[in-house]
Design a protein around this motif. Structure first.
Motif, short mmCIF file in Angstrom:
data_model
loop_
_atom_site.label_atom_id
_atom_site.label_comp_id
_atom_site.label_asym_id
_atom_site.label_seq_id
_atom_site.Cartn_x
_atom_site.Cartn_y
_atom_site.Cartn_z
N LYS A 48 -2.12 8.33 -15.53
CA LYS A 48 -2.02 7.32 -14.49
C LYS A 48 -3.10 7.51 -13.42
N TYR A 69 0.86 11.28 1.17
CA TYR A 69 0.16 12.07 0.16
C TYR A 69 -0.13 13.44 0.77
N ASP A 93 8.04 10.07 -10.84
CA ASP A 93 8.20 8.91 -9.97
C ASP A 93 9.70 8.67 -9.81
N VAL A 121 11.14 9.27 -2.00
CA VAL A 121 10.48 9.10 -3.29
C VAL A 121 9.58 10.31 -3.52
N GLN A 176 3.13 -5.56 -4.11
CA GLN A 176 3.70 -4.21 -4.20
C GLN A 176 3.60 -3.50 -2.84
N HIS A 177 4.73 -2.95 -2.38
CA HIS A 177 4.81 -2.18 -1.12
C HIS A 177 4.59 -3.00 0.16
N HIS A 210 4.66 6.59 2.81
CA HIS A 210 4.18 6.99 1.49
C HIS A 210 3.19 8.17 1.59
N TRP A 247 6.45 11.48 -6.00
CA TRP A 247 5.50 10.84 -6.92
C TRP A 247 4.28 11.71 -7.17
N PHE A 304 9.61 -2.24 -0.90
CA PHE A 304 9.14 -1.06 -1.62
C PHE A 304 8.97 -1.42 -3.09
N LYS A 329 11.84 6.36 -12.37
CA LYS A 329 11.01 5.20 -12.73
C LYS A 329 10.10 5.50 -13.92
N LEU A 352 9.11 2.66 4.09
CA LEU A 352 8.82 3.96 3.49
C LEU A 352 7.49 4.51 4.03
N ARG A 390 -5.89 4.57 -0.39
CA ARG A 390 -5.29 5.45 -1.40
C ARG A 390 -5.24 6.87 -0.85
N GLU A 415 7.87 10.81 0.01
CA GLU A 415 7.85 9.57 0.78
C GLU A 415 9.25 9.29 1.32
N ARG A 458 0.73 -2.13 4.91
CA ARG A 458 -0.38 -1.22 4.58
C ARG A 458 -1.69 -1.95 4.38
C1 BG6 Z 1 5.26 5.06 -5.34
C2 BG6 Z 1 6.00 4.31 -6.40
O1 BG6 Z 1 5.96 4.98 -4.14
O2 BG6 Z 1 3.98 4.49 -5.16
C3 BG6 Z 1 5.17 4.35 -7.68
O3 BG6 Z 1 7.28 4.86 -6.61
C4 BG6 Z 1 3.78 3.81 -7.44
O4 BG6 Z 1 5.84 3.60 -8.68
C5 BG6 Z 1 3.14 4.57 -6.29
O5 BG6 Z 1 3.01 3.94 -8.61
C6 BG6 Z 1 1.74 4.08 -5.92
O6 BG6 Z 1 1.76 2.73 -5.61
P1 BG6 Z 1 0.42 1.95 -5.29
O7 BG6 Z 1 0.82 0.50 -5.10
O8 BG6 Z 1 -0.12 2.53 -4.03
O9 BG6 Z 1 -0.49 2.15 -6.45
#
Ligand code: BG6
Length: 295
Positions: free
Chosen positions: A249, A166, A209, A241, A81-82, A164, A243, A67, A188, A162, A57, A269, A86
């Motif tokens: 959240k 941070y 998002d 993206v 997801q994703h 992602h 976010w 994605f 989103k 992508l 994270r 991202e 990763r």
């Molecule tokens: C972003 C998405 O790229 O990643 C969001 O657009 C998502 O919808 C965020 O919440 C985090 O994703 P994850 O799977 O790492 O919790």
């Protein structure tokens, strides 16, 4: 390589003090320090799992081959997801450096992942023959990350990709993002439909998002207090993206800490997530980003 098991990582630095740290798990960049090593540019959750059991994270997770949530049908429908990049252990392919004058030296770290490197479960879910090489290059005030995707099988395949990222910032309420004016995006948070950004800058005062598509200018900039902080330049990819999970959240996300950490991060991202990239047998895709830190 330092560390053990799922926590193995590669660290590299320049003679002038800048440094980068990459976990083999996910080839996730977890630290990038500029300004002689004094400024950390990436945000990593205090509750991030750094043992190779779940995606990290924070930092720069690599999203591939899908994605977001897997689509209902098609070859990536059985993935999570994703995608799996990763949460797979990548191979460290080595380091190369240029040692010119102090200001122009750089170090490049290469990581690889292919069909044999992913879990049996992922191989079954996505039974395609591929090869990824991910290069992370540290220079005095830039970090460049580029992926090549090669189709090593006999049939064509499709993927999304992508980075992602941070970014670490001081105060989200003072952040503006430039370079996305007049661009179409899927919201989103609101309604998952397409909108056009009418304002020249994006500000954050709630959960954001957005998936911006087919962006014509190459650089998206992050400013703090009106001063340039990061310039993110897309390399052969057209989507981005933005976010920030905001209060609720962030609280609801188990590995997101501290709860008010959303104030210190913004995800910008870059990638190819508008539809799918198709690769025929033997073809190669290359794309990524160049980030400049102004601090
Ligand atoms: C972003 C998405 O790229 O990643 C969001 O657009 C998502 O919808 C965020 O919440 C985090 O994703 P994850 O799977 O790492 O919790």
């Amino acid at each position: 390589i330092i560390g053990e098991g799922g926590s193995q990582k590669v660290v590299a630095s320049l003679p002038s003090g800048e440094s980068v740290e990459v976990y083999l798990f996910g080839a996730t960049v977890t630290s990038w320090k500029s300004n002689g090593g004094k400024t950390e540019n990436l945000w990593v959750s205090e509750a991030a799992d750094l043992t190779g059991n779940k995606p990290i994270r924070g930092g720069v997770p690599v999203v591939f081959p899908n994605f977001g949530p897997p689509p209902a049908t098609g070859p990536t429908s059985k993935l999570s997801q994703h995608g799996f990049a990763r949460n797979s252990r990548w191979e460290y392919l080595g380091k190369s450096s240029t040692e010119d004058a102090l200001d122009t030296s750089s170090v490049k770290l290469d990581f690889g992942l292919d069909r044999n490197g992913i879990s049996e479960e992922h191989r079954k879910a996505w039974p395609l023959d591929f090869g990824l090489v991910y290069s992370v290059t540290l220079s005095k005030d830039t970090l460049q990350t580029v992926i090549t995707v090669r189709n090593e099988g006999d049939e064509s395949f499709e993927f999304q990709f992508l980075l992602h990222t941070y970014f670490r910032i001081k105060d989200i309420s003072k952040v503006t993002v430039n370079g996305l004016g007049s661009v179409e995006y899927v919201d989103k948070v609101l309604d998952a439909t397409t909108h056009t950004q009418t304002e020249p800058t994006l500000k954050f005062n709630g959960e954001v998002d957005r998936v911006y598509k087919d962006i014509k200018i190459d650089t998206t900039s992050v400013l703090e207090d009106g001063k340039p902080r990061f310039d993110v330049t897309r390399d052969n990819v057209k989507d981005t993206v933005t976010w920030n999970p905001w209060i609720e959240k962030a609280k609801a996300t188990g590995d997101f800490a501290p709860n008010d950490g959303y104030k210190n991060m913004v995800c910008i991202e870059v990638g190819a997530v508008n539809g799918w990239q198709k690769l025929e047998k033997g073809e190669v895709f290359e794309g990524g980003m160049l980030v400049k830190s102004h601090l």
